[in-house]
Motif scaffolding. Structure first.
Motif, short mmCIF file in Angstrom:
data_model
loop_
_atom_site.label_atom_id
_atom_site.label_comp_id
_atom_site.label_asym_id
_atom_site.label_seq_id
_atom_site.Cartn_x
_atom_site.Cartn_y
_atom_site.Cartn_z
N CYS A 167 0.84 -1.20 0.00
CA CYS A 167 0.00 0.00 0.00
C CYS A 167 0.88 1.26 0.00
O CYS A 167 0.49 2.30 -0.52
N ILE A 171 0.31 4.58 -2.30
CA ILE A 171 0.09 5.96 -1.82
C ILE A 171 1.18 6.88 -2.36
O ILE A 171 0.92 8.02 -2.76
N SER A 197 -3.74 -3.26 0.06
CA SER A 197 -2.74 -4.31 -0.16
C SER A 197 -3.15 -5.60 0.53
O SER A 197 -4.12 -5.62 1.29
N LYS A 214 -1.50 -6.79 5.21
CA LYS A 214 -2.03 -7.02 6.56
C LYS A 214 -2.94 -8.24 6.57
O LYS A 214 -3.02 -8.94 7.56
C1 LIG Z 1 -2.36 3.19 7.49
C2 LIG Z 1 -1.29 2.41 6.80
N1 LIG Z 1 -1.09 2.56 5.49
C3 LIG Z 1 -0.13 1.87 4.84
C4 LIG Z 1 0.68 0.99 5.50
C5 LIG Z 1 1.71 0.20 4.75
O1 LIG Z 1 1.08 -0.80 3.99
P1 LIG Z 1 1.91 -1.87 3.18
O2 LIG Z 1 2.62 -2.72 4.18
O3 LIG Z 1 0.91 -2.62 2.38
O4 LIG Z 1 2.86 -1.11 2.30
C6 LIG Z 1 0.52 0.78 6.88
C7 LIG Z 1 1.37 -0.15 7.62
O5 LIG Z 1 1.33 -0.30 8.82
C8 LIG Z 1 -0.51 1.51 7.55
O6 LIG Z 1 -0.74 1.34 8.85
#
Ligand SMILES: Cc1ncc(COP(=O)(O)O)c(C=O)c1O
Length: 490
Positions: free
Chosen positions: A188, A192, A326, A329
């Motif tokens: 994710c 972003i 993504s 999690k």
């Molecule tokens: C609110 C939020 N957005 C994005 C991420 C990162 O996501 P990813 O691990 O899929 O890159 C996190 C990770 O803790 C998160 O808490």
């Protein structure tokens, strides 16, 4: 405290301590509920083949720990929990701020600090909650079947099968997009990152929740973007009235929000607010970058709809919402597979992905696509949600039991992070120093705001199976907080 998990199975030094540990575990995990009557001393001694005095000692030690209470003429009961108030609508500064994140307190990188024994600091669920073996089998099948995959870059937009699965699953919440509108990313975070690059330039202002996830603040900082913190309610998310005011005069170039179970507040925006927000931002031509990472982690009821569900398709004049999420999690943290549905910015996002990392490892994408093929994903999610909700309930109860009386706590409807507001005299960076000396980690509130608000707050992540080790750690945190109240200058 013990470094080893699950003291329930551990042989305590004495029989009474072992029995007390078992009961404490049953209370911590919710098997025994607050207010529930415990078996009489005579009955438990017969059931467990131990002496009356062993049971009496066990009950006495649980009473000393505040876990049970004796009621005259009636017997022993699991202690009722004090009701903690919920934090109110947050009140951040009303002007945009440059983001300068404090040196992140990654205590495990600081050699002078003791190792972490109980980690409430990271929002990364325990590895055993994931179907690792199944994924490992699928990964070897995928590469055996098509070894050339390992020498193939793949397409920048991603694997067609995986994109199809993502679009198909979105139908359940009213997602109105085709699979060729989905672009696969490295988690994710890359999603972003690409969205911010597509719709902002250095010096622009991005509206965010307050408090907001520090990883997003660090990203704004790295792009030299300013943050405008929007007042946020711990249950219903950002105030639409405040957003309306903040976006009136053209100062905001983009919004970056988590309408479903934000991190760290855990709030869930009601559908009508999501709809009003999507309409307002479309009218004002302000793109909404929606982080839906925690959308699958609802504790009860149905999967909440992302704001994207209220965004009409591009050909009908919509496409102002850029949905980012993504599988990190929910399914496979280590695979780092995420996605974007970028609406009006699709072509620009494709171009940026090409420049940024070109593509995302094909074998990993196909492994996830195969997992989604066989229908096991929904079953896995149901189990994961149940596990997560149990950890959150146990942590909430422990905080109610052990934290200072005027602590405020929001019980989230989803996700697995808790936002705790301690009395204003307590600085949670100092509390972290105290607790890290005993190996207990959490994230201090200051990291969640560019205005360095929330110095008396903390985020507690409930990421492991709850045991008496966690219960004891929360109890110790409560004691340390209480000590700081008594001598705040220390
Ligand atoms: C609110 C939020 N957005 C994005 C991420 C990162 O996501 P990813 O691990 O899929 O890159 C996190 C990770 O803790 C998160 O808490």
């Amino acid at each position: 405290m013990n470094d080893v998990s699950l003291p329930l199975q551990r042989k305590s030094e004495t029989l009474y301590a072992q029995l007390a540990d078992e009961l404490a575990q049953a209370i911590a995990s919710g098997v025994l509920k607050p207010g529930e009557k415990l078996p009489s001393i005579r009955k438990l001694s017969a059931q467990r083949h131990v002496s009356l005095s062993t049971v009496m000692e066990a009950y006495r030690s649980l009473e000393d720990r505040g876990l049970i209470e004796a009621r005259p003429q009636s017997g022993f009961y699991v202690a009722r929990l004090p009701v903690l108030r919920m934090p109110g609508l947050t009140q951040p500064p009303q002007h945009p701020l440059e983001v300068v994140t404090p040196p992140v307190l990654w205590p495990y990188q600081a050699s002078e600090l003791k190792p972490i024994r109980v980690d409430f600091g990271l929002a990364i669920l325990s590895p055993e909650f994931y179907p690792n073996q199944q994924l490992q089998r699928l990964l070897s099948q995928v590469t055996r079947h098509s070894p050339r995959m390992l020498s193939d870059y793949g397409k920048p937009v991603g694997d067609p099968e995986l994109r199809r699965h993502i679009a198909r699953r979105a139908l359940a919440w009213g997602g109105q997009f085709e699979s060729d509108e989905v672009l696969i990313t490295h988690g994710c975070l890359e999603a972003i990152n690409l969205c911010l690059r597509a719709v902002t330039k250095p010096g622009d202002v991005v509206a965010i929740e307050s408090p907001a996830y520090f990883g997003l603040l660090q990203m704004l900082e790295s792009f030299q973007l300013k943050a405008l913190e929007i007042p946020t309610h711990p249950q219903t998310g950002i105030s639409i009235e405040a957003l309306e005011l903040a976006t009136r005069d053209g100062q905001v170039q983009a919004c970056l929000l988590l309408p479903n179970f934000s991190n760290p507040l855990g709030c869930l925006m009601p559908d009508e607010n999501k709809q009003r927000m999507v309409e307002l931002l479309a009218e004002r031509n302000i793109p909404l970058i929606e982080d839906d990472l925690y959308g699958e982690f609802f504790h009860r009821g149905e999967r909440p709809r992302p704001a994207k569900a209220f965004d009409p398709p591009v050909e009908q004049g919509g496409g102002n919402v850029m949905l980012c999420s993504s599988f990190t999690k929910a399914l496979a943290p280590g695979m780092r597979i995420g996605w974007i549905v970028a609406g009006r910015w699709q072509r620009e996002i494709e171009r940026l992905k090409f420049i940024n990392t070109y593509s995302t490892p094909l074998a990993l994408q196909q492994t996830i696509a195969r997992f989604l093929d066989n229908g096991g994903y929904d079953h896995h999610l149901r189990r994961l949600r149940r596990i997560v909700a149990e950890q959150v309930t146990a942590a909430v109860e422990a905080i109610q039991r052990y934290f200072p009386a005027d602590t405020r706590l929001n019980v989230p409807q989803g996700g697995y992070v808790l936002w705790v507001e301690l009395p204003p005299e307590i600085d949670t960076r100092e509390l972290l120093r105290d607790s890290m000396a005993e190996g207990i980690n959490f994230t201090p509130g200051e990291l969640f705001s560019p205005s360095r608000s929330y110095r008396n707050c903390m985020r507690i992540c409930c990421v492991e199976t709850w045991t008496t080790r966690h219960e004891a750690a929360i109890r110790r945190l409560g004691e340390l907080a209480q000590q700081r109240l008594v001598r705040p200058e220390a």
